[in-house]
Write an enzyme that holds these catalytic residues in place. Sequence first.
Site, PDB file in Angstrom:
ATOM      1  N   LYS A 181       0.879  -1.168   0.000  1.00  0.00           N
ATOM      2  CA  LYS A 181       0.000   0.000   0.000  1.00  0.00           C
ATOM      3  C   LYS A 181       0.913   1.213   0.000  1.00  0.00           C
ATOM      4  CE  LYS A 181      -1.847   3.112   1.767  1.00  0.00           C
ATOM      5  NZ  LYS A 181      -1.679   4.500   1.293  1.00  0.00           N
ATOM      6  N   GLU A 256       9.508   1.676  10.868  1.00  0.00           N
ATOM      7  CA  GLU A 256      10.545   2.666  10.563  1.00  0.00           C
ATOM      8  C   GLU A 256       9.869   4.023  10.664  1.00  0.00           C
ATOM      9  OE1 GLU A 256      13.605   2.059  10.163  1.00  0.00           O
ATOM     10  OE2 GLU A 256      13.765  -0.015   9.456  1.00  0.00           O
ATOM     11  N   CYS A 290      13.570  10.577   6.754  1.00  0.00           N
ATOM     12  CA  CYS A 290      13.433  10.178   8.163  1.00  0.00           C
ATOM     13  C   CYS A 290      14.756  10.387   8.896  1.00  0.00           C
ATOM     14  CB  CYS A 290      12.985   8.738   8.252  1.00  0.00           C
ATOM     15  SG  CYS A 290      13.976   7.682   7.217  1.00  0.00           S
ATOM     16  N   GLU A 389      10.062  16.256  14.924  1.00  0.00           N
ATOM     17  CA  GLU A 389      10.480  16.203  13.538  1.00  0.00           C
ATOM     18  C   GLU A 389       9.728  17.264  12.729  1.00  0.00           C
ATOM     19  OE1 GLU A 389       9.297  12.567  11.568  1.00  0.00           O
ATOM     20  OE2 GLU A 389      11.339  12.423  10.800  1.00  0.00           O
TER      21      GLU A 389
HETATM   22  P1  NAD Z   1       2.072   8.527   7.383  1.00  0.00           P
HETATM   23  O1  NAD Z   1       2.329   7.707   8.583  1.00  0.00           O
HETATM   24  O2  NAD Z   1       0.912   9.437   7.377  1.00  0.00           O
HETATM   25  O3  NAD Z   1       1.854   7.591   6.099  1.00  0.00           O
HETATM   26  C1  NAD Z   1       2.694   6.498   5.813  1.00  0.00           C
HETATM   27  C2  NAD Z   1       1.873   5.434   5.127  1.00  0.00           C
HETATM   28  O4  NAD Z   1       0.876   4.979   6.035  1.00  0.00           O
HETATM   29  C3  NAD Z   1       1.113   5.928   3.889  1.00  0.00           C
HETATM   30  O5  NAD Z   1       1.083   4.898   2.921  1.00  0.00           O
HETATM   31  C4  NAD Z   1      -0.280   6.168   4.430  1.00  0.00           C
HETATM   32  O6  NAD Z   1      -1.280   6.077   3.447  1.00  0.00           O
HETATM   33  C5  NAD Z   1      -0.401   5.043   5.425  1.00  0.00           C
HETATM   34  N1  NAD Z   1      -1.422   5.274   6.460  1.00  0.00           N
HETATM   35  C6  NAD Z   1      -1.931   6.458   6.911  1.00  0.00           C
HETATM   36  N2  NAD Z   1      -2.877   6.238   7.847  1.00  0.00           N
HETATM   37  C7  NAD Z   1      -2.964   4.894   8.011  1.00  0.00           C
HETATM   38  C8  NAD Z   1      -3.727   4.051   8.849  1.00  0.00           C
HETATM   39  N3  NAD Z   1      -4.626   4.548   9.700  1.00  0.00           N
HETATM   40  N4  NAD Z   1      -3.519   2.713   8.777  1.00  0.00           N
HETATM   41  C9  NAD Z   1      -2.610   2.193   7.940  1.00  0.00           C
HETATM   42  N5  NAD Z   1      -1.874   2.948   7.093  1.00  0.00           N
HETATM   43  C10 NAD Z   1      -2.033   4.284   7.127  1.00  0.00           C
HETATM   44  O7  NAD Z   1       3.441   9.228   7.108  1.00  0.00           O
HETATM   45  P2  NAD Z   1       3.800  10.194   5.911  1.00  0.00           P
HETATM   46  O8  NAD Z   1       3.200  11.502   6.206  1.00  0.00           O
HETATM   47  O9  NAD Z   1       3.447   9.547   4.625  1.00  0.00           O
HETATM   48  O10 NAD Z   1       5.397  10.226   5.998  1.00  0.00           O
HETATM   49  C11 NAD Z   1       6.061  11.094   6.838  1.00  0.00           C
HETATM   50  C12 NAD Z   1       6.536  10.405   8.091  1.00  0.00           C
HETATM   51  O11 NAD Z   1       7.153   9.143   7.803  1.00  0.00           O
HETATM   52  C13 NAD Z   1       7.567  11.197   8.810  1.00  0.00           C
HETATM   53  O12 NAD Z   1       7.258  11.252  10.178  1.00  0.00           O
HETATM   54  C14 NAD Z   1       8.882  10.433   8.590  1.00  0.00           C
HETATM   55  O13 NAD Z   1       9.825  10.589   9.558  1.00  0.00           O
HETATM   56  C15 NAD Z   1       8.425   9.047   8.447  1.00  0.00           C
HETATM   57  N6  NAD Z   1       9.358   8.273   7.610  1.00  0.00           N
HETATM   58  C16 NAD Z   1      10.196   7.387   8.213  1.00  0.00           C
HETATM   59  C17 NAD Z   1      11.096   6.668   7.468  1.00  0.00           C
HETATM   60  C18 NAD Z   1      12.024   5.679   8.109  1.00  0.00           C
HETATM   61  O14 NAD Z   1      12.634   4.919   7.416  1.00  0.00           O
HETATM   62  N7  NAD Z   1      12.180   5.663   9.413  1.00  0.00           N
HETATM   63  C19 NAD Z   1      11.146   6.843   6.104  1.00  0.00           C
HETATM   64  C20 NAD Z   1      10.299   7.739   5.521  1.00  0.00           C
HETATM   65  C21 NAD Z   1       9.404   8.460   6.292  1.00  0.00           C
END
Ligand code: NAD
Length: 487
Positions: A181, A256, A290, A389
């Site tokens: 997804k 992550e 991240c 962050e």
């Molecule tokens: P997010 O958590 O909103 O979304 C990540 C994924 O989760 C997307 O595919 C989203 O559609 C899905 N998602 C959202 N709500 C959900 C739910 N209720 N149930 C299941 N899936 C759901 O994060 P974002 O805004 O897309 O990304 C930014 C964040 O991700 C930042 O905080 C960043 O630090 C983190 N990030 C971490 C890493 C890492 O490797 N540690 C890498 C990239 C981003």
Amino acid sequence: MNQILRSEAAKGVFINNRWQPSLSGRTIPMIAPADGQAFAAIAAGNAGDIDLAVAAARAALETGAWGRLTATERGRLLLRLSRLVDDHAEELAQLEARDTGKPMKQARADIVAVSRYFEYYGGAADKIHGDTIPFMEGFLVNTLYEPLGVTAHIIPWNYPGQMFGRTVAPALAMGNATVIKPAEEACLVPLRLAELAAEAGFPEGAVNVVPGLGEEAGAALANHRGIDFISFTGSPEVGTLVQIAAAKNHIGCTLELGGKSPQIIFGDADLGAAVQSVAAAVVQNAGQTCSAGSRVLVERRIWDRFMADLKLRFEQIRAGTPEMDLDLGPVISAGQRSRIGAMLQRAEQEGARILAQGEIATNSPAEGFYVRPTVYHEVNPVSELAQREVFGPILAAMPFDSEEEAIRLANGTEYGLVAGVWSGDGSRAIRVARKVRAGQLFVNGYGAGGGIELPFGGMKKSGHGREKGFEALYEFGAMKTLVIKHG
Ligand code: NAD
């Protein structure tokens, strides 16, 4: 370029190597961060689509061709996919740049990394083996690895292609069948990679991609009873929901999450190199990494000099469109830009002061989501700007007086993803690196996210589990202990 992009629009969901319309009948517009314009659309996959994708993955394992392949055959498919990514590198890089707004050089580097993920795990697929364990007289004991089953992969928008490669390649190398997804903000490259996987010869059901909203398709996947593991990359808030879903389902997950990664600069460091690295580590991908180096801790005796050099460097930084190919692009969305703006306003109210800012190129479209790269100093170590962050090109600078204080500040957030230590004194650099709680430590350098071969993951609120390197394979494998009594 637009023609390529239009052809990618709204094909539906990718299940069993075929596009099919989403059961929802809805689509989501894709907005280009560089100019704020809708340029494509994706299907809004729903719980019904997730059911079909999980069933396809299960069938691939239990009755399909995928479950019967040898490790060597799986490795060859991954290597073929790596070559197909190379063959389509420019197309994929343009797609990634349009979808995320990142500069073309970054998008091209990302696609090289995507190919490397498939290459690395393709090579590793038939080199995963267990042990023979000395046990009681008359017994032979072996450990062996088997796939976990159907693995769910929920990925973010910041590096759509790389995230797909990073999590899907080791799962496939281990023999799992995958349901992915991708993020609704940017996912055209993951969708294209699924097509390329089919072209590479992956049997049906091995790679299934359901785009859609997080709270709809993402939540349906995380809570699905038919999955055996979740690999999640994203925000801590959603990570918590995913972990709860995994717990209710009694399955494992890797999380992550984000970071507030520090670089610690001692007075005896190579300051010229450190300044360049500190600026690059927070500007990369407009700070939406991240492992962005979003804090810099500087020994007070060199504070003025270091800050003066950093100011000069930051003032040269330019943001613009992917085609301008400058230091950074826009952030992902209008929402993200306002979130950053609100956070900076609060920081300034709390006393943080701007030391230096880069520029947005004057010919950047006014409707794009650009944020000026900024260094703040006099940042209170317990303030929101030092603790949370930003996920934007914003650096928080703080001084320290002693090694102990540097370690305390470095460890003084809830996160623990990556850290950098800069010092000409090797003993001190190692001592400090060992005391900082982070999943990856760099000495006299900093690699925000770099290195397919290097195990990567968080401590504390940054998450748990390891991706990249050989370690990732073990996350996706079930170890069995085989105890044979031979008398
Ligand atoms: P997010 O958590 O909103 O979304 C990540 C994924 O989760 C997307 O595919 C989203 O559609 C899905 N998602 C959202 N709500 C959900 C739910 N209720 N149930 C299941 N899936 C759901 O994060 P974002 O805004 O897309 O990304 C930014 C964040 O991700 C930042 O905080 C960043 O630090 C983190 N990030 C971490 C890493 C890492 O490797 N540690 C890498 C990239 C981003």
